[in-house]
Design an enzyme around this catalytic site. Structure first.
Site, short mmCIF file in Angstrom:
data_model
loop_
_atom_site.label_atom_id
_atom_site.label_comp_id
_atom_site.label_asym_id
_atom_site.label_seq_id
_atom_site.Cartn_x
_atom_site.Cartn_y
_atom_site.Cartn_z
N ASP A 26 -2.63 1.19 7.06
CA ASP A 26 -1.76 0.99 5.89
C ASP A 26 -1.26 -0.46 5.83
O ASP A 26 -1.10 -1.02 4.75
CB ASP A 26 -0.56 1.94 5.94
CG ASP A 26 -0.99 3.39 5.92
OD1 ASP A 26 -1.49 3.84 4.88
OD2 ASP A 26 -0.83 4.07 6.95
N ASP A 40 0.88 -1.17 0.00
CA ASP A 40 0.00 0.00 0.00
C ASP A 40 0.91 1.22 0.00
O ASP A 40 1.35 1.68 1.05
CB ASP A 40 -0.90 -0.01 1.23
CG ASP A 40 -1.86 1.17 1.26
OD1 ASP A 40 -2.28 1.62 0.18
OD2 ASP A 40 -2.20 1.63 2.37
N GLU A 81 -2.71 -2.11 -5.09
CA GLU A 81 -4.01 -1.54 -5.36
C GLU A 81 -3.87 -0.63 -6.58
O GLU A 81 -2.86 0.07 -6.71
CB GLU A 81 -4.46 -0.73 -4.14
CG GLU A 81 -5.87 -0.23 -4.20
CD GLU A 81 -6.27 0.45 -2.90
OE1 GLU A 81 -6.90 -0.23 -2.07
OE2 GLU A 81 -5.93 1.62 -2.71
#
Length: 186
Positions: free
Chosen positions: A140, A7, A67
């Site tokens: 996170d 992330d 992502e």
């Protein structure tokens, strides 16, 4: 299969490494790479790359999941995140690791059963499924674990994916999973 979920962020980057074994999923490591806040963006990106190099060398993932980029209204933030993502991808590619990307909605759906779950719901579900214990992880970190979990659950690189390709191990759906695993529900 061992997957590293990342992330990315310019101030802190979450990572989570999950191994899929015949017995299920096991977290090999997770945490934050935190560059020095007072440093310039370029220095922070360099520190981030060095931190990810260490994670990759220590935990030996076989694939990386990210992502997909989200672009909001703040153009400056989007440009900074683009630089960070580019550096992350370059770091990963130096290690010759395959990279897969997933939309936030797809990650949430694979972890919680709904694509509209909030970060806290994702964190709570991962804590139960991956047996993280009572220790709360920064969002996170749980986001990164969710990304790695999604990759494995989607079968992109997993034993489950190999079973599905062979016509075995078809998913019975979320409701069936909940019925079969009441201990994972709050």
């Amino acid at each position: 299969m061992i997957v590293l979920g990342i992330d990315p962020g310019s101030r802190k980057t979450g990572y989570g490494v999950i191994a899929e074994t015949a017995a299920g999923y096991r977290v090999l490591g997770c945490g934050l790479v935190r560059p020095r806040a007072a440093d310039t963006l370029h220095e922070r990106i360099s520190q981030l790359c060095a931190g990810l190099d260490e994670v990759i060398e220590q935990l030996k993932p076989e694939a990386v999941a990210l992502e997909t980029a989200f672009v909001g209204r703040n153009v400056r933030s989007a440009l900074i995140l683009g630089q960070v993502r580019g550096a992350v991808l370059a770091t990963v590619m130096r290690h010759s690791l395959p990279v897969r990307e997933y939309a936030p909605r797809e990650i949430k759906l694979s972890v919680t059963g709904t694509g509209s779950a909030c970060k806290e719901q994702v964190a709570a579900m991962l804590s139960r499924m991956l047996e993280l214990g009572g220790e709360l992880k920064p969002l996170d970190v749980t986001d990164a674990l969710g990304i790695a979990y999604c990759d494995l659950a989607r079968g992109a690189s997993s034993l489950g994916g190999q079973l599905r390709k062979n016509g075995k191990g078809r998913s019975k759906g979320w409701a069936a999973f909940v019925n079969e695993h009441p201990e994972l529900m709050a």
